[in-house]
Design an enzyme around this catalytic site. Structure first.
Site, PDB file in Angstrom:
ATOM      1  N   MET A   1      12.491   1.803  -2.174  1.00  0.00           N
ATOM      2  CA  MET A   1      12.416   1.554  -0.729  1.00  0.00           C
ATOM      3  C   MET A   1      13.675   0.821  -0.279  1.00  0.00           C
ATOM      4  O   MET A   1      14.052  -0.198  -0.865  1.00  0.00           O
ATOM      5  CB  MET A   1      11.182   0.715  -0.383  1.00  0.00           C
ATOM      6  CG  MET A   1       9.841   1.404  -0.588  1.00  0.00           C
ATOM      7  SD  MET A   1       9.694   3.003   0.227  1.00  0.00           S
ATOM      8  CE  MET A   1       9.836   2.518   1.961  1.00  0.00           C
TER       9      MET A   1
ATOM     10  N   HIS B   1       8.018  14.818   3.077  1.00  0.00           N
ATOM     11  CA  HIS B   1       7.557  13.493   2.629  1.00  0.00           C
ATOM     12  C   HIS B   1       6.353  13.071   3.473  1.00  0.00           C
ATOM     13  O   HIS B   1       6.393  13.105   4.704  1.00  0.00           O
ATOM     14  CB  HIS B   1       8.721  12.516   2.809  1.00  0.00           C
ATOM     15  CG  HIS B   1       8.503  11.141   2.273  1.00  0.00           C
ATOM     16  ND1 HIS B   1       8.645  10.820   0.945  1.00  0.00           N
ATOM     17  CD2 HIS B   1       8.175   9.983   2.895  1.00  0.00           C
ATOM     18  CE1 HIS B   1       8.428   9.531   0.767  1.00  0.00           C
ATOM     19  NE2 HIS B   1       8.131   8.998   1.939  1.00  0.00           N
TER      20      HIS B   1
ATOM     21  N   HIS C   1       3.797   9.733  -0.516  1.00  0.00           N
ATOM     22  CA  HIS C   1       4.124   8.310  -0.712  1.00  0.00           C
ATOM     23  C   HIS C   1       2.939   7.484  -0.228  1.00  0.00           C
ATOM     24  O   HIS C   1       2.726   7.339   0.971  1.00  0.00           O
ATOM     25  CB  HIS C   1       5.405   7.996   0.093  1.00  0.00           C
ATOM     26  CG  HIS C   1       5.778   6.556   0.130  1.00  0.00           C
ATOM     27  ND1 HIS C   1       6.720   6.057   1.004  1.00  0.00           N
ATOM     28  CD2 HIS C   1       5.367   5.489  -0.619  1.00  0.00           C
ATOM     29  CE1 HIS C   1       6.851   4.747   0.807  1.00  0.00           C
ATOM     30  NE2 HIS C   1       6.038   4.383  -0.169  1.00  0.00           N
TER      31      HIS C   1
ATOM     32  N   MET D   1      -0.564   5.338   4.904  1.00  0.00           N
ATOM     33  CA  MET D   1      -0.664   3.878   5.031  1.00  0.00           C
ATOM     34  C   MET D   1      -2.098   3.483   5.347  1.00  0.00           C
ATOM     35  O   MET D   1      -2.745   4.122   6.175  1.00  0.00           O
ATOM     36  CB  MET D   1       0.233   3.389   6.162  1.00  0.00           C
ATOM     37  CG  MET D   1       1.670   3.824   6.019  1.00  0.00           C
ATOM     38  SD  MET D   1       2.623   3.257   7.425  1.00  0.00           S
ATOM     39  CE  MET D   1       4.225   3.954   7.033  1.00  0.00           C
TER      40      MET D   1
ATOM     41  N   MET E   1       1.065   4.198   0.529  1.00  0.00           N
ATOM     42  CA  MET E   1       1.212   2.762   0.774  1.00  0.00           C
ATOM     43  C   MET E   1      -0.195   2.230   0.962  1.00  0.00           C
ATOM     44  O   MET E   1      -0.624   1.917   2.079  1.00  0.00           O
ATOM     45  CB  MET E   1       2.093   2.543   2.011  1.00  0.00           C
ATOM     46  CG  MET E   1       3.560   2.834   1.729  1.00  0.00           C
ATOM     47  SD  MET E   1       4.529   3.151   3.204  1.00  0.00           S
ATOM     48  CE  MET E   1       4.317   4.927   3.330  1.00  0.00           C
TER      49      MET E   1
ATOM     50  N   ASP F   1      14.244   5.750   0.188  1.00  0.00           N
ATOM     51  CA  ASP F   1      13.438   5.928   1.401  1.00  0.00           C
ATOM     52  C   ASP F   1      13.582   4.741   2.355  1.00  0.00           C
ATOM     53  O   ASP F   1      13.262   3.617   1.987  1.00  0.00           O
ATOM     54  CB  ASP F   1      11.964   6.081   0.965  1.00  0.00           C
ATOM     55  CG  ASP F   1      11.007   6.319   2.114  1.00  0.00           C
ATOM     56  OD1 ASP F   1      11.452   6.545   3.246  1.00  0.00           O
ATOM     57  OD2 ASP F   1       9.777   6.290   1.840  1.00  0.00           O
TER      58      ASP F   1
ATOM     59  N   ASP G   1       3.819  10.097   4.300  1.00  0.00           N
ATOM     60  CA  ASP G   1       3.617   8.646   4.227  1.00  0.00           C
ATOM     61  C   ASP G   1       2.178   8.279   4.580  1.00  0.00           C
ATOM     62  O   ASP G   1       1.786   8.375   5.739  1.00  0.00           O
ATOM     63  CB  ASP G   1       4.558   7.945   5.212  1.00  0.00           C
ATOM     64  CG  ASP G   1       5.989   7.912   4.737  1.00  0.00           C
ATOM     65  OD1 ASP G   1       6.233   7.453   3.605  1.00  0.00           O
ATOM     66  OD2 ASP G   1       6.880   8.345   5.499  1.00  0.00           O
TER      67      ASP G   1
HETATM   68  C1  DX5 Z   1       8.352   3.638   5.569  1.00  0.00           C
HETATM   69  C2  DX5 Z   1       8.180   5.050   5.079  1.00  0.00           C
HETATM   70  C3  DX5 Z   1       9.369   5.909   5.258  1.00  0.00           C
HETATM   71  C4  DX5 Z   1       9.731   6.135   6.685  1.00  0.00           C
HETATM   72  C5  DX5 Z   1      11.159   6.547   6.782  1.00  0.00           C
HETATM   73  O1  DX5 Z   1       7.249   2.883   5.195  1.00  0.00           O
HETATM   74  O2  DX5 Z   1       7.891   5.060   3.698  1.00  0.00           O
HETATM   75  O3  DX5 Z   1       9.197   7.145   4.579  1.00  0.00           O
HETATM   76  O4  DX5 Z   1       8.940   7.122   7.295  1.00  0.00           O
HETATM   77  O5  DX5 Z   1      11.502   6.595   8.113  1.00  0.00           O
HETATM   78  P1  DX5 Z   1      12.991   6.365   8.610  1.00  0.00           P
HETATM   79  O6  DX5 Z   1      13.824   7.424   7.979  1.00  0.00           O
HETATM   80  O7  DX5 Z   1      12.873   6.482  10.075  1.00  0.00           O
HETATM   81  O8  DX5 Z   1      13.407   4.984   8.143  1.00  0.00           O
HETATM   82 ZN    ZN Z   2       7.975   6.999   2.611  1.00  0.00          ZN
END
Ligand code: DX5
Ligand code: ZN
Length: 214
Positions: free
Chosen positions: A136, A32, A65, A36, A67, A174, A34
Site C-alpha cells: 500500500m 482491482h 483486495h 472494505m 480490507m 496500490d 476493493d
Molecule cells: C485504497 C484502495 C485503493 C484505491 C486506489 O484503500 O485499496 O485500491 O482504490 O485508488 P487511487 O488510485 O485513487 O489512490
Molecule cells: Zn486496493
C-alpha cells in the site's frame, strides 16, 4: 512485467456494466476489487453481490483486495465469487497462513497486503508463501489519496528481498498512482500497479491505462 489493475472503487457505480466493458476493451490486465468492511478500515465499499455482478461483465481477471478483519472467515467465498487472486492485510489477522492455505486450496492466487505504517520486514516470512504481495502506498480505506513517497524505498526493499531469494513473487503497488509517478515505480521493481482515480477520472481512461505502462 508491467501490468495495470484499475481499481473499480473509482468507477461510476451507476454504470458498472459500462465501466466493465471499457476495462474489457483496454490494455489493463486485471480489474482491482476493493472490499472494505467499515471495521478494519473506516469506510465501507461493497461485497459479494456487487463482485458477482462485476464478474459477469468483466472479461479481465479480478484482483481482489480485502480490507476486512478476520479475512480467514471470508476468503473462500471471495474465491467462489470469481476472484483470480485474493489479497488480505497482514494487519488484519493473527494467522496469515490460515487464510493463505484456504485461498490456495481454492486454486486461487494468494496475495498478502501491507499498510504504509507496518514494518516492511513483517512480510519477510511470507515472501515465499504467496503469489503476490500488495504494497500500500496510501493508508488503506479511501481512493483519491496522495502517494506516500517513502513507499518507493519499501518497494526497492521488497524487490531486493524477493530477487535475492530467487523467488517469483509478484509485487503490486496500490494507492495514489498516476501517469506522473508510475515510471518511478516500474523502475523500482513493481510488477503490477493499481490505479483508481487516475484511470476512472481521466478524460480518456483507455489511453491513460496505456500511458501508465510507459
Ligand atoms: C485504497 C484502495 C485503493 C484505491 C486506489 O484503500 O485499496 O485500491 O482504490 O485508488 P487511487 O488510485 O485513487 O489512490
Ligand atoms: Zn486496493
Amino acid at each position: 512485467m508491467r501490468h495495470i489493475s484499475p481499481s473499480l472503487l473509482a468507477a461510476d457505480f451507476g454504470n458498472l456494466q459500462r465501466e466493465c466493458e471499457m476495462i474489457n476493451q483496454s490494455s489493463a490486465e486485471y480489474l482491482h476489487i476493493d472490499v472494505m468492511d467499515g471495521v478494519f478500515v473506516p469506510n465501507i465499499s461493497f461485497g459479494f453481490p456487487v463482485m458477482k455482478a462485476v464478474a459477469k461483465h468483466c472479461t479481465k481477471p479480478l484482483d481482489v483486495h480485502l480490507m476486512i478483519t478476520e479475512p480467514e472467515k471470508y476468503v473462500e467465498r471471495f474465491c467462489k465469487a470469481g476472484a483470480w487472486s485474493v489479497g488480505f492485510h497482514i494487519e488484519a489477522t493473527d494467522d496469515p497462513m490460515k487464510a493463505i492455505r484456504i485461498i490456495r486450496e481454492q486454486g486461487v492466487r494468494t496475495c498478502l497486503t501491507i499498510n504504509p505504517k507496518t514494518d516492511i520486514h513483517a512480510l519477510d516470512p511470507y515472501l515465499g508463501e504467496v503469489d503476490m504481495v500488495l504494497l500500500m502506498s496510501v493508508e488503506a480505506g479511501y481512493g483519491g489519496q496522495s502517494f506516500i513517497p517513502v513507499s518507493v524505498d519499501r518497494l526497492r526493499y521488497l524487490r531486493e528481498a524477493i530477487d535475492s531469494r530467487g523467488l517469483r513473487t509478484l509485487i503490486e503497488v496500490d494507492g495514489g498512482i498516476n501517469t506522473q509517478n508510475a515510471s518511478l515505480l516500474w523502475e523500482a521493481g513493481a510488477d503490477i500497479l493499481v490505479a483508481g482515480s487516475a484511470v476512472f477520472q481521466a478524460k480518456d481512461p483507455i489511453a491513460t491505462i496505456d500511458q501508465l505502462k510507459q
